[in-house]
Design a protein around this motif. Structure first.
Motif, mmCIF file in Angstrom:
data_model
loop_
_atom_site.group_PDB
_atom_site.id
_atom_site.type_symbol
_atom_site.label_atom_id
_atom_site.label_comp_id
_atom_site.label_asym_id
_atom_site.label_seq_id
_atom_site.Cartn_x
_atom_site.Cartn_y
_atom_site.Cartn_z
ATOM 1 N N LYS A 89 0.843 -1.195 0.000
ATOM 2 C CA LYS A 89 0.000 0.000 0.000
ATOM 3 C C LYS A 89 0.875 1.240 0.000
ATOM 4 O O LYS A 89 1.886 1.290 0.700
ATOM 5 C CB LYS A 89 -0.867 0.027 1.252
ATOM 6 C CG LYS A 89 -1.966 -1.012 1.270
ATOM 7 C CD LYS A 89 -2.740 -0.852 2.573
ATOM 8 C CE LYS A 89 -3.651 -2.044 2.821
ATOM 9 N NZ LYS A 89 -4.219 -1.961 4.167
ATOM 10 N N THR A 91 0.628 5.830 -0.264
ATOM 11 C CA THR A 91 -0.257 6.984 -0.076
ATOM 12 C C THR A 91 -0.007 7.958 -1.231
ATOM 13 O O THR A 91 1.137 8.339 -1.476
ATOM 14 C CB THR A 91 0.019 7.682 1.262
ATOM 15 O OG1 THR A 91 -0.089 6.713 2.308
ATOM 16 C CG2 THR A 91 -0.987 8.809 1.516
ATOM 17 N N ASP A 111 -7.255 4.210 -5.512
ATOM 18 C CA ASP A 111 -8.142 3.755 -4.442
ATOM 19 C C ASP A 111 -8.422 2.265 -4.586
ATOM 20 O O ASP A 111 -8.361 1.516 -3.604
ATOM 21 C CB ASP A 111 -9.443 4.563 -4.498
ATOM 22 C CG ASP A 111 -10.446 4.130 -3.448
ATOM 23 O OD1 ASP A 111 -10.102 4.219 -2.252
ATOM 24 O OD2 ASP A 111 -11.546 3.680 -3.816
ATOM 25 N N SER A 115 -4.607 1.405 -1.982
ATOM 26 C CA SER A 115 -3.781 2.475 -1.434
ATOM 27 C C SER A 115 -4.661 3.612 -0.919
ATOM 28 O O SER A 115 -5.870 3.588 -1.084
ATOM 29 C CB SER A 115 -2.817 2.986 -2.507
ATOM 30 O OG SER A 115 -1.803 2.020 -2.739
ATOM 31 N N GLU A 116 -4.014 4.597 -0.290
ATOM 32 C CA GLU A 116 -4.757 5.729 0.258
ATOM 33 C C GLU A 116 -4.648 6.931 -0.680
ATOM 34 O O GLU A 116 -3.557 7.267 -1.139
ATOM 35 C CB GLU A 116 -4.203 6.100 1.643
ATOM 36 C CG GLU A 116 -4.954 7.288 2.267
ATOM 37 C CD GLU A 116 -4.603 7.524 3.734
ATOM 38 O OE1 GLU A 116 -3.676 6.877 4.254
ATOM 39 O OE2 GLU A 116 -5.283 8.371 4.356
ATOM 40 N N THR A 327 0.001 2.807 5.155
ATOM 41 C CA THR A 327 -0.362 4.088 4.556
ATOM 42 C C THR A 327 -0.204 5.170 5.630
ATOM 43 O O THR A 327 -0.067 4.859 6.825
ATOM 44 C CB THR A 327 -1.828 4.084 4.082
ATOM 45 O OG1 THR A 327 -2.657 3.863 5.237
ATOM 46 C CG2 THR A 327 -2.085 2.993 3.048
ATOM 47 N N GLY A 329 -2.575 7.044 6.652
ATOM 48 C CA GLY A 329 -3.760 6.908 7.505
ATOM 49 C C GLY A 329 -3.556 5.835 8.568
ATOM 50 O O GLY A 329 -3.922 6.019 9.738
#
Ligand SMILES: [Zn+2]
Length: 343
Positions: A89, A91, A111, A115-116, A327, A329
């Motif tokens: 993943k 960002t 998305d 991934s973010e 990520t 997040g």
């Protein structure tokens, strides 16, 4: 000092607000301090003792990057496919206007690969002709409009809320942070881990709660690499001695050769990843994919020669349990959970 570099730094002032600035211009933002940094070493959710974040600033030619934007946009589809294949993943910080004008498909691909998708402002450079390109040079209204509008554009495309932002050039002031907080974002990623000119400056690797002039903000700040950047930044800025010097400094310290090619850059990043593992720490890598669309007789396709080998290294190290590759997040969630454990 090169013309372009002098300009961008000279453009850093004056500004609205009393605080802020950019970590990338040889100084810490005025008044910005770190509270409650994530205590390291820690054990990340996959059991690893180190974390390496892969972050992209998706900005086409809306900023100062070099390269062909159509090639960049096309590249995202195979970048996302490769991430999904490897179970990795990343960002992606996307400029809102770029999503509006060049999207929405490439944003949806980011998305859909797991991934973010985060904001990189609505505009990368604001009113550059007037000499005020940075978010930290504006008051609450402009910051609010850029942050709110870009998050709206991106969340409409991906069908879920956007939770984070990296401001262009990491340039911020108290109004930028107020607008980020108002938007309800969980994290930002603006400040340097280590200043390339003075290693006493910077904020270290650990994510923290940002405080400006004693006022804490309700989100996590995730520091990022200001020193080794993606290889292509050095190529794109090959007339800019300071960009190359900062990478040389790191290469010298690590005892590795500096070769300004995509594969030479793999060596640099590999050393950065190994250092995070060695120190049981974390590290946030930064790549500008517009610069992976720079053609040269000195290399082939930078996506194949630089980025995919990095993905392979990250995936192998993650499979081996040596690193976690969260990520931004996820890193913010880990940081907040560590605060709650303590309270
Ligand atoms: Zn940018």
């Amino acid at each position: 000092m090169d013309e372009g570099q002098r300009d961008i730094i000279a453009l850093g002032a004056p500004r609205h607000g009393k605080f802020g600035g950019s970590s990338f211009f040889g100084a810490n933002p005025i008044g910005l301090t770190a509270e409650a940094p994530l205590s390291l070493p820690t054990t990340f959710p996959n059991g690893a003792q180190a974390a390496v974040l892969m972050t992209f600033d998706v900005e086409g030619t809306y900023g100062n990057g070099q390269g062909d934007m159509a090639v960049e946009v096309e590249n995202y589809f195979r970048i996302c496919e490769r991430l999904a294949d490897l179970g990795l993943k990343a960002t992606f910080h996307v400029v809102g206007r770029m999503a509006e004008e060049q999207g929405p498909e490439f944003v949806r691909a980011m998305d859909e690969c797991g991934s973010e998708v985060a904001s990189h402002g609505q505009w990368h450079d604001i009113a550059i002709d007037a000499g005020y390109p940075f978010h930290g040079q504006y008051g609450i209204e402009v910051n609010r409009e850029s942050i709110h509008r870009s998050c709206g554009v991106l969340s409409d495309i991906i069908g879920s809320p956007v939770n984070g932002i990296r401001l262009p050039y990491g340039h911020l002031n108290e109004h930028s942070y107020e607008a980020i907080e108002e938007e309800g974002l969980a994290w930002a990623s603006n400040v340097a881990i280590e200043d390339y000119q003075n290693s006493e400056l910077g904020y270290g690797c650990a994510p923290f709660r940002p405080v400006i002039n004693g006022r804490p903000y309700g989100f996590v700040e995730i520091p990022l690499d200001s020193q080794t950047y993606d290889w292509s930044i050095w190529i794109a800025d090959e007339n800019n001695a300071a960009f190359i010097e900062r990478v040389k400094l790191f290469a010298d310290r690590e005892g590795i050769a500096l070769e300004r090619t995509p594969s030479g850059a793999v060596t640099i990043w590999q050393a950065q990843i190994a250092k995070a593992i060695r120190n049981r720490s974390c590290f946030t890598l930064l790549c500008h994919p517009i610069n992976l669309a720079v053609m040269s007789e000195h290399w082939g396709d930078p996506v194949e020669e630089f980025l995919f080998p990095i993905f392979d290294i990250l995936a192998a190290r993650q499979r081996a349990g040596e690193i976690s590759v969260p990520t931004c997040g996820e890193m913010a969630d880990i940081t907040v959970a560590s605060w709650e454990d303590k309270s």
